[in-house]
Scaffold this motif. Structure first.
Motif, PDB file in Angstrom:
ATOM      1  N   VAL A   1       8.812  11.453   3.993  1.00  0.00           N
ATOM      2  CA  VAL A   1       7.798  10.696   4.713  1.00  0.00           C
ATOM      3  C   VAL A   1       6.922   9.888   3.763  1.00  0.00           C
ATOM      4  CG1 VAL A   1       5.769  10.911   6.166  1.00  0.00           C
ATOM      5  CG2 VAL A   1       7.756  12.304   6.633  1.00  0.00           C
ATOM      6  N   ILE A   2       6.495  10.522   2.659  1.00  0.00           N
ATOM      7  CA  ILE A   2       5.521   9.861   1.782  1.00  0.00           C
ATOM      8  C   ILE A   2       6.189   8.875   0.843  1.00  0.00           C
ATOM      9  CG2 ILE A   2       3.935  10.253  -0.118  1.00  0.00           C
ATOM     10  CD1 ILE A   2       3.149  12.838   1.172  1.00  0.00           C
ATOM     11  N   THR A   3       7.215   9.347   0.148  1.00  0.00           N
ATOM     12  CA  THR A   3       7.796   8.520  -0.901  1.00  0.00           C
ATOM     13  C   THR A   3       8.854   7.573  -0.352  1.00  0.00           C
ATOM     14  OG1 THR A   3       7.497  10.417  -2.319  1.00  0.00           O
ATOM     15  CG2 THR A   3       8.750   8.602  -3.197  1.00  0.00           C
TER      16      THR A   3
ATOM     17  N   ILE B   1      -1.126  11.261   5.696  1.00  0.00           N
ATOM     18  CA  ILE B   1       0.021  10.902   6.525  1.00  0.00           C
ATOM     19  C   ILE B   1      -0.450  10.544   7.928  1.00  0.00           C
ATOM     20  CG2 ILE B   1       2.152  11.782   7.551  1.00  0.00           C
ATOM     21  CD1 ILE B   1       2.713  13.252   5.050  1.00  0.00           C
TER      22      ILE B   1
ATOM     23  N   PRO C   1       8.623   9.372  -8.518  1.00  0.00           N
ATOM     24  CA  PRO C   1       8.989  10.528  -7.694  1.00  0.00           C
ATOM     25  C   PRO C   1      10.402  10.443  -7.173  1.00  0.00           C
ATOM     26  CG  PRO C   1       7.558   9.073  -6.448  1.00  0.00           C
ATOM     27  CD  PRO C   1       7.756   8.445  -7.779  1.00  0.00           C
TER      28      PRO C   1
ATOM     29  N   ASP D   1      -1.518   7.054   7.981  1.00  0.00           N
ATOM     30  CA  ASP D   1      -0.357   6.177   7.966  1.00  0.00           C
ATOM     31  C   ASP D   1       0.267   6.104   9.348  1.00  0.00           C
ATOM     32  OD1 ASP D   1       3.016   6.338   7.099  1.00  0.00           O
ATOM     33  OD2 ASP D   1       1.748   4.606   6.704  1.00  0.00           O
TER      34      ASP D   1
ATOM     35  N   ASN E   1       7.048   0.653   6.080  1.00  0.00           N
ATOM     36  CA  ASN E   1       6.184   0.529   4.921  1.00  0.00           C
ATOM     37  C   ASN E   1       4.770   0.932   5.289  1.00  0.00           C
ATOM     38  OD1 ASN E   1       8.075  -0.603   3.038  1.00  0.00           O
ATOM     39  ND2 ASN E   1       8.112  -2.335   4.415  1.00  0.00           N
ATOM     40  N   ALA E   2       4.181   1.703   4.434  1.00  0.00           N
ATOM     41  CA  ALA E   2       2.846   2.197   4.752  1.00  0.00           C
ATOM     42  C   ALA E   2       1.890   1.033   4.923  1.00  0.00           C
ATOM     43  CB  ALA E   2       2.359   3.108   3.629  1.00  0.00           C
ATOM     44  N   TYR E   3       1.109   1.101   5.958  1.00  0.00           N
ATOM     45  CA  TYR E   3       0.023   0.147   6.153  1.00  0.00           C
ATOM     46  C   TYR E   3       0.489  -1.313   6.132  1.00  0.00           C
ATOM     47  CZ  TYR E   3      -2.244   4.400   4.476  1.00  0.00           C
ATOM     48  OH  TYR E   3      -2.607   5.700   4.280  1.00  0.00           O
ATOM     49  N   SER E   4       1.700  -1.572   6.629  1.00  0.00           N
ATOM     50  CA  SER E   4       2.212  -2.938   6.582  1.00  0.00           C
ATOM     51  C   SER E   4       1.311  -3.940   7.265  1.00  0.00           C
ATOM     52  CB  SER E   4       3.561  -3.022   7.296  1.00  0.00           C
ATOM     53  OG  SER E   4       4.570  -2.583   6.461  1.00  0.00           O
ATOM     54  N   TYR E   5       0.692  -3.527   8.368  1.00  0.00           N
ATOM     55  CA  TYR E   5      -0.110  -4.465   9.143  1.00  0.00           C
ATOM     56  C   TYR E   5      -1.560  -4.459   8.714  1.00  0.00           C
ATOM     57  CZ  TYR E   5       3.636  -5.510  12.415  1.00  0.00           C
ATOM     58  OH  TYR E   5       4.796  -5.954  12.977  1.00  0.00           O
ATOM     59  N   ARG E   6      -1.824  -3.846   7.595  1.00  0.00           N
ATOM     60  CA  ARG E   6      -3.221  -3.693   7.189  1.00  0.00           C
ATOM     61  C   ARG E   6      -3.935  -5.027   7.047  1.00  0.00           C
ATOM     62  NH1 ARG E   6      -4.928  -1.083   1.614  1.00  0.00           N
ATOM     63  NH2 ARG E   6      -4.837  -3.282   1.074  1.00  0.00           N
TER      64      ARG E   6
ATOM     65  N   ALA F   1       7.419  -3.776  10.885  1.00  0.00           N
ATOM     66  CA  ALA F   1       7.217  -2.932   9.721  1.00  0.00           C
ATOM     67  C   ALA F   1       8.410  -2.045   9.454  1.00  0.00           C
ATOM     68  CB  ALA F   1       5.968  -2.082   9.888  1.00  0.00           C
ATOM     69  N   MET F   2       9.388  -2.080  10.306  1.00  0.00           N
ATOM     70  CA  MET F   2      10.555  -1.236  10.094  1.00  0.00           C
ATOM     71  C   MET F   2      11.485  -1.931   9.125  1.00  0.00           C
ATOM     72  SD  MET F   2       9.575   0.838  12.368  1.00  0.00           S
ATOM     73  CE  MET F   2      10.955   1.924  12.589  1.00  0.00           C
TER      74      MET F   2
ATOM     75  N   LEU G   1       5.078  -6.681   0.793  1.00  0.00           N
ATOM     76  CA  LEU G   1       5.504  -5.750   1.828  1.00  0.00           C
ATOM     77  C   LEU G   1       4.565  -5.782   3.031  1.00  0.00           C
ATOM     78  CD1 LEU G   1       6.746  -2.599  -0.095  1.00  0.00           C
ATOM     79  CD2 LEU G   1       8.047  -4.411   0.949  1.00  0.00           C
ATOM     80  N   PHE G   2       3.567  -6.630   2.982  1.00  0.00           N
ATOM     81  CA  PHE G   2       2.657  -6.717   4.115  1.00  0.00           C
ATOM     82  C   PHE G   2       3.184  -7.687   5.154  1.00  0.00           C
ATOM     83  CE2 PHE G   2      -0.525  -4.013   2.719  1.00  0.00           C
ATOM     84  CZ  PHE G   2      -0.875  -4.264   1.401  1.00  0.00           C
ATOM     85  N   VAL G   3       2.984  -7.335   6.423  1.00  0.00           N
ATOM     86  CA  VAL G   3       3.291  -8.264   7.497  1.00  0.00           C
ATOM     87  C   VAL G   3       2.066  -9.133   7.673  1.00  0.00           C
ATOM     88  CG1 VAL G   3       3.732  -8.468   9.955  1.00  0.00           C
ATOM     89  CG2 VAL G   3       4.850  -6.674   8.655  1.00  0.00           C
TER      90      VAL G   3
ATOM     91  N   SER H   1       0.867  -1.177   0.000  1.00  0.00           N
ATOM     92  CA  SER H   1       0.000   0.000   0.000  1.00  0.00           C
ATOM     93  C   SER H   1       0.893   1.212   0.000  1.00  0.00           C
ATOM     94  CB  SER H   1      -0.834   0.039   1.281  1.00  0.00           C
ATOM     95  OG  SER H   1      -1.977  -0.724   1.156  1.00  0.00           O
ATOM     96  N   GLU H   2       0.402   2.304  -0.548  1.00  0.00           N
ATOM     97  CA  GLU H   2       1.211   3.502  -0.430  1.00  0.00           C
ATOM     98  C   GLU H   2       0.352   4.660   0.058  1.00  0.00           C
ATOM     99  OE1 GLU H   2       2.801   4.074  -4.294  1.00  0.00           O
ATOM    100  OE2 GLU H   2       0.873   4.657  -5.128  1.00  0.00           O
ATOM    101  N   ILE H   3       1.021   5.674   0.546  1.00  0.00           N
ATOM    102  CA  ILE H   3       0.288   6.850   0.996  1.00  0.00           C
ATOM    103  C   ILE H   3      -0.160   7.603  -0.253  1.00  0.00           C
ATOM    104  CG2 ILE H   3       0.489   9.004   2.264  1.00  0.00           C
ATOM    105  CD1 ILE H   3       2.625   7.703   3.958  1.00  0.00           C
TER     106      ILE H   3
ATOM    107  N   LYS I   1       7.193 -12.011   7.302  1.00  0.00           N
ATOM    108  CA  LYS I   1       7.533 -11.171   6.164  1.00  0.00           C
ATOM    109  C   LYS I   1       8.103 -12.070   5.090  1.00  0.00           C
ATOM    110  CE  LYS I   1       9.345  -7.012   6.922  1.00  0.00           C
ATOM    111  NZ  LYS I   1      10.136  -5.917   7.471  1.00  0.00           N
TER     112      LYS I   1
END
Lengths: 413, 227
Positions: free
Chosen positions: B51-53, B135, A190, B138, B193-198, B186-187, A347-349, A122-124, A342
């Protein structure tokens, strides 16, 4: 009753931890991995040249088995080893009827890859918009980030607020071109480590693609009709000086298309057998060829094509994956399953469960017998013995260790 | 009666919780001074890109707070109980031992919830001055597994403290460590990583619930006088 349940909870947690760390420690101690072969296609002899280092030693050979020394290898790949050959003053003036010029070689050297994790992350959803024609040689980020829901909203980072002028300009331009808000997918590159910026490729709610960038502060929007039946999952946008294509789009079925500079034409990319969720796809190109490589846990296949993407030749190299090595076979007896939180292709846990083969049933059987005899020693704990047996049956060695470590409440060690 | 128990727990935990609250404030100030300094001397949009990218975390240090808080609360709640066998007296109160232990651990758990909410709300409020909603979402998804890890640290620390035999305590420590570690995966090398535990948040909430029951295992062994 609660005491029994508390013990079960403790066992569950211990099994969870053991299922992650026991295999982890095991592999750290015993994993063997042969270094991968290095496969290139020589424009000099029109054959694949493989450099390999394994138990049999280090050797270089072509697809017909002919051996080469390191110096000969360098000369078989003049484009790849241009710097070394120039240094040795042995660089050819021309090859295959084309005059060789270092700048041209560099310009035509492209590489691009698609990793399975691209489909599992997922990305922001905020994207930096760069000024693509700033008049400066170096690219810099602008103060603006955008997101697209019911309009294309620009944020000013320094003010942490919506930048209304840009928002209105871009939203109007998109609406004029019949953009169906909200955006479903936004792809760009980017970074400032490139020579120029091509902005973003955005797919709207009606599966139409738009190329959007900021030119001298004004919106540039081009509407691109995606060929029928293609559902794009991922686009890797990468700007090359060669300006042949904007990037590679991968569909939900794992087909790849290059988005060409020629009016955004979709060029179907021939690939070796490729599963987007399990294989890494690497795309290389030089002055003469294109090389598509699909890499999995058990091997890699290279497909060479000419500059028009007509296949010329292919080569496959295989190796044993971890489960097939000796250590892996022993592991399949020891561990009924392995837990990984992992994995490389996502990239998901998440508790990724890898079940072992039927070999593990041997291990489970032995442990069940041991558990049974343990139970006989404590005849008056009928229900606990049953719980123990079920735990060992389901989780093998992890459960066995847990029930040993955490005896029923009232018993001393 | 339960109110009396809560009061007893509050007396034990009063100072640790207040001190942890100050620690949280200090950590927030630390993070925010760094962010403000960074934004002043680099530019705001470079910070956003980071932060974002690049998914770099500017609030690494907050990572340690939940586990430290969990262990400290368990320590200050249960070490006095176990010392000189006082827990035996508590358990003789005219309530089922289940309810007594439930009250005690609930109080500890709720103190942690209070502390974590305080940290989360404080942090999100401060962040909202500089960063947009995306953000902030996140941040929530990154921090929440840390809080779950903090709860597990609390429950498992309580279990370890109450457990009467040293051998079991020593066995439980690496298991607790291994479990808590799973909440901090997630580190990666350069951030998070964004939303790793989603995809697995429910799973980890379930694990935390299982961890909460283990306290009773230790309590019951304590009661039976296991040496």
């Amino acid at each position: 009753m609660l005491a029994r349940w508390a013990r079960i909870c403790l066992i569950i947690i211990t099994v969870f931890v053991l299922a992650i760390y026991l295999p982890d420690i095991y592999w750290k101690a015993f994993e063997e991995r042969a270094p991968r072969a290095y496969i290139q296609f020589s424009p000099v002899i029109d054959k694949f040249v493989i450099m390999k280092s394994d138990k049999k030693g280090f050797r270089i050979y072509d697809s017909d088995g002919v051996r080469y020394s390191r110096e000969e290898y360098d000369r078989l790949l003049p484009l790849y080893n241009a710097r070394q050959l120039v240094y040795e003053q042995d660089f050819p003036d021309s090859l295959r009827g084309v005059e060789l010029n270092l700048d041209e070689i560099r310009r035509n050297d492209i590489r691009l890859s698609v990793h399975p994790a691209a489909f599992h992350q997922s990305e922001i959803p905020m994207y930096p918009m760069m000024e693509s024609q700033s008049g400066r040689a170096k690219l810099v980020y602008s103060d603006y980030f955008f997101r697209i829901d019911d309009r294309m909203e620009f944020f000013s980072a320094s003010a942490n607020d919506i930048e209304t002028e840009l928002t209105e300009k871009f939203t109007r331009e998109l609406s004029d071109q019949n953009f169906a808000f909200p955006a479903v997918y936004i792809a760009g590159n980017p970074t400032t480590r490139k020579s120029f910026d091509e902005g973003y490729f955005i797919i709207d709610s009606q599966n139409t693609m738009f190329h959007v960038k900021m030119v001298k502060g004004e919106p540039f929007v081009a509407r691109i009709d995606i060929p029928d039946g293609i559902s794009i999952s991922y686009i890797n946008v990468k700007e090359f000086d060669l300006r042949e294509f904007y990037g590679v789009a991968v569909t939900s079925e794992g087909e790849c298309y290059l988005i060409s500079y020629d009016n955004y034409r979709f060029v179907k990319l021939p690939t070796p057998p490729y599963q987007k969720d399990f294989n890494e796809l690497k795309i290389y190109g030089n002055l003469f060829f294109r090389n598509m490589i699909s890499i999995s846990d058990t091997g890699m296949t290279c497909l060479i094509t000419d500059r028009d993407y007509q296949p010329i030749d292919s080569y496959t190299d295989t190796w044993k994956d971890r489960a097939q090595t000796t250590a892996g076979v022993i592991a399949s007896y020891l561990f009924p399953f392995q837990l990984n939180l992992k994995i490389e292709r996502s990239l998901f846990v998440y508790p990724y469960l890898q079940l072992s083969t039927w070999h593990s049933l041997f291990g489970i059987l032995i442990l069940l017998v041991l558990t049974f005899f343990l139970g006989k020693k404590n005849k008056n704990e009928g229900r606990t013995n049953l719980v123990n047996l079920i735990v060992v049956l389901l989780t093998g060695i992890y459960g066995f260790l847990s029930i040993l470590l955490f005896t029923p409440i009232h018993r001393k060690f | 009666m339960i109110r009396a128990i809560f009061y007893k727990e509050w007396i034990k935990l009063r100072w640790p919780v207040i001190l942890l609250g100050f620690l949280a404030i200090a950590m927030l100030i630390n993070v925010w001074l760094s962010v403000m300094w960074d934004i002043k001397f680099r530019e705001a949009h470079i910070y956003w890109v980071m932060v974002i990218t690049n998914k770099q975390l500017f609030y690494h240090s907050l990572m340690f707070f939940p586990v430290i808080a969990g262990v400290l609360v368990a320590f200050f709640q249960f070490v006095p109980e176990v010392h000189q066998n006082r827990l035996k007296l508590s358990l003789r109160l005219p309530l089922t031992d289940r309810l007594i232990i439930l009250s005690m651990t609930s109080f500890g758990f709720l103190s942690l919830v209070g502390l974590f909410l305080f940290l989360l709300i404080g942090f999100v409020l401060l962040s909202s001055f500089y960063f947009p909603g995306e953000i902030l979402t996140d941040i929530f998804w990154t921090i929440f597994p840390w809080f779950l890890g903090g709860f597990c640290a609390y429950f498992l620390s309580a279990t370890i403290i109450i457990e009467p035999t040293w051998t079991r305590r020593i066995i439980l420590v690496p298991i607790a460590y291994g479990l808590i570690h799973t909440f901090f995966l997630a580190m990666n090398a350069f951030g998070s990583n964004a939303y790793s535990y989603r995809k697995s948040l429910l799973f980890f909430i379930l694990i935390t619930i299982f961890a909460s029951f283990t306290v009773y295992y230790a309590v019951h062994r304590y009661q039976k006088g296991v040496e």
